[in-house]
Design an enzyme around this catalytic site. Sequence first.
Site, PDB file in Angstrom:
ATOM      1  N   GLY A  52       0.883  -1.171   0.000  1.00 33.70           N
ATOM      2  CA  GLY A  52       0.000   0.000   0.000  1.00 33.70           C
ATOM      3  C   GLY A  52       0.917   1.217   0.000  1.00 33.70           C
ATOM      4  O   GLY A  52       1.843   1.304   0.828  1.00 33.70           O
ATOM      5  N   ALA A  53       0.664   2.151  -0.934  1.00 34.12           N
ATOM      6  CA  ALA A  53       1.620   3.242  -1.149  1.00 34.12           C
ATOM      7  C   ALA A  53       1.989   4.017   0.122  1.00 34.12           C
ATOM      8  O   ALA A  53       3.172   4.165   0.450  1.00 34.12           O
ATOM      9  CB  ALA A  53       1.088   4.172  -2.238  1.00 34.12           C
ATOM     10  N   GLN A 193      -5.562  -8.898  -2.377  1.00 36.79           N
ATOM     11  CA  GLN A 193      -5.577  -7.861  -1.332  1.00 36.79           C
ATOM     12  C   GLN A 193      -7.003  -7.511  -0.899  1.00 36.79           C
ATOM     13  O   GLN A 193      -7.223  -7.100   0.233  1.00 36.79           O
ATOM     14  CB  GLN A 193      -4.873  -6.592  -1.813  1.00 36.79           C
ATOM     15  CG  GLN A 193      -3.368  -6.712  -1.928  1.00 36.79           C
ATOM     16  CD  GLN A 193      -2.932  -7.108  -3.324  1.00 36.79           C
ATOM     17  OE1 GLN A 193      -3.670  -7.777  -4.049  1.00 36.79           O
ATOM     18  NE2 GLN A 193      -1.737  -6.727  -3.717  1.00 36.79           N
ATOM     19  N   ASP A 234      -1.371   4.585  -6.384  1.00 38.76           N
ATOM     20  CA  ASP A 234       0.071   4.446  -6.138  1.00 38.76           C
ATOM     21  C   ASP A 234       0.871   5.608  -6.695  1.00 38.76           C
ATOM     22  O   ASP A 234       1.943   5.930  -6.192  1.00 38.76           O
ATOM     23  CB  ASP A 234       0.581   3.125  -6.725  1.00 38.76           C
ATOM     24  CG  ASP A 234       0.171   1.987  -5.813  1.00 38.76           C
ATOM     25  OD1 ASP A 234      -0.996   1.574  -5.875  1.00 38.76           O
ATOM     26  OD2 ASP A 234       1.011   1.566  -4.989  1.00 38.76           O
ATOM     27  N   ASN A 244      -2.975   2.461 -10.145  1.00 36.59           N
ATOM     28  CA  ASN A 244      -3.418   1.743  -8.948  1.00 36.59           C
ATOM     29  C   ASN A 244      -3.420   0.254  -9.296  1.00 36.59           C
ATOM     30  O   ASN A 244      -3.115  -0.140 -10.426  1.00 36.59           O
ATOM     31  CB  ASN A 244      -4.804   2.235  -8.500  1.00 36.59           C
ATOM     32  CG  ASN A 244      -5.182   1.685  -7.130  1.00 36.59           C
ATOM     33  OD1 ASN A 244      -4.380   1.763  -6.189  1.00 36.59           O
ATOM     34  ND2 ASN A 244      -6.357   1.108  -6.989  1.00 36.59           N
ATOM     35  N   LYS A 245      -3.764  -0.557  -8.323  1.00 40.76           N
ATOM     36  CA  LYS A 245      -3.712  -2.010  -8.466  1.00 40.76           C
ATOM     37  C   LYS A 245      -4.325  -2.485  -9.780  1.00 40.76           C
ATOM     38  O   LYS A 245      -5.375  -1.989 -10.197  1.00 40.76           O
ATOM     39  CB  LYS A 245      -4.444  -2.633  -7.266  1.00 40.76           C
ATOM     40  CG  LYS A 245      -4.526  -4.139  -7.243  1.00 40.76           C
ATOM     41  CD  LYS A 245      -3.191  -4.830  -7.408  1.00 40.76           C
ATOM     42  CE  LYS A 245      -2.114  -4.339  -6.461  1.00 40.76           C
ATOM     43  NZ  LYS A 245      -0.754  -4.794  -6.855  1.00 40.76           N
TER      44      LYS A 245
HETATM   45  O1  MRU Z   1       0.661  -4.115  -4.613  1.00 44.06           O
HETATM   46  P1  MRU Z   1       0.017  -3.380  -3.464  1.00 44.06           P
HETATM   47  O2  MRU Z   1      -0.801  -4.255  -2.575  1.00 44.06           O
HETATM   48  O3  MRU Z   1       1.023  -2.543  -2.710  1.00 44.06           O
HETATM   49  O4  MRU Z   1      -0.976  -2.360  -4.174  1.00 44.06           O
HETATM   50  C1  MRU Z   1      -1.645  -1.429  -3.366  1.00 44.06           C
HETATM   51  C2  MRU Z   1      -2.624  -0.611  -4.103  1.00 44.06           C
HETATM   52  O5  MRU Z   1      -2.762  -0.699  -5.302  1.00 44.06           O
HETATM   53  C3  MRU Z   1      -3.388   0.392  -3.293  1.00 44.06           C
HETATM   54  O6  MRU Z   1      -4.658   0.612  -3.844  1.00 44.06           O
HETATM   55  C4  MRU Z   1      -2.616   1.713  -3.271  1.00 44.06           C
HETATM   56  O7  MRU Z   1      -1.309   1.532  -2.865  1.00 44.06           O
HETATM   57  C5  MRU Z   1      -3.277   2.730  -2.411  1.00 44.06           C
HETATM   58  S1  MRU Z   1      -3.138   2.380  -0.713  1.00 44.06           S
HETATM   59  C6  MRU Z   1      -3.862   3.638   0.154  1.00 44.06           C
END
Ligand code: MRU
Length: 346
Positions: A52-53, A193, A234, A244-245
């Site tokens: 998560g960023a 996730q 992200d 984003n994801k």
């Molecule tokens: O690969 P991850 O689990 O780090 O991906 C996370 C995401 O895509 C979240 O949506 C993003 O980081 C926002 S978290 C507030």
Amino acid sequence: MSILEIDTVSFDEATRELVIIDQTLLPGRLELMRLSDAASIREAIRRLCVRGAPAIGVAAALGLYACAVRIAPEADFAAEFARCAEQIETARPTAVNLSWAVKRMRKAACAPQPLEALRAEAFAIRDEDIRVCQSIGENGLALILDGDGILTHCNAGQLATVRYGTALAPIHVGARRGMHFRVYTDETRPLLQGARLSAYEMVEAGMETTVLCDNMAASLMQSGAVQAVFVGCDRVARNGDTANKIGTLGVAILARHFSLPFYVCAPFSTIDMACPTGADIEIENRAADEVTEMWYKERMAPQGVQVYNPAFDVTPASLITAFVTERGVIRDPKDFEKYWEEKYHG
Ligand code: MRU
């Protein structure tokens, strides 16, 4: 032990270690991981033990402080700190919060008393994250009504930040005021996730939560159960294109088709004004076995097949209804400039 009582990322003052919830074990086991060297911190970020960023940014900051206090007095502090910073910063490429936090720590390391400055900066980054998420929760809550169905993708909840989250923060804030939402979480293939983390968080907080496979979002929207989509991000480019994801782009296209608002919850630490458009965002590619083997009892794709496994996709700004930031709800990315604070970005 409940995640509601634990910060996702913290610092143990007694042992001077970075402490994270090991998210690879959730929802089955809630265990903490203690880290104090750059190689282990890099690996924990790379393996998504912390992910998560915003959480990655805070982990990098507190982790770099843990590394700094261990630099031997006879060592070249600046050179050793730079080595640790480089190792941690390059653990994952897409979330800008990682390089943003490391940049701030690099600057602090140049102060006359570097350890004091690094400590102050790391804790400031942690405290800011908590405040920012609270504000995003307040600002996002103004966009939804009691009883709404909210669809989210991946995990942008408390496990992606220190507390509260970004995309799930409005739901937490609303629940504290007696409001009730129906939360739908895409399972989020391949690393789940949504099913493992967002659903776990919501259940722990006593929220009504439904998990769906990623390919079920269209049917759910068609049923009328969803009133708004909230996701995290992200990296947001200057023009509003948002990484984003993986799968977020598909959800945004569906939301447009069904005339549903699509909100990106974006702390300013995730907006990258140095990145002109989504085409300039580096997308992380991950290991093939996350698709073919992970979670299965036996391999589910033939040996020798090629695998496409980008961890993120880019949603064009044109599909985003608004950005919910700590400084307000921004409908036009051209307005990022108005809210920009150079001081905060180093
Ligand atoms: O690969 P991850 O689990 O780090 O991906 C996370 C995401 O895509 C979240 O949506 C993003 O980081 C926002 S978290 C507030």
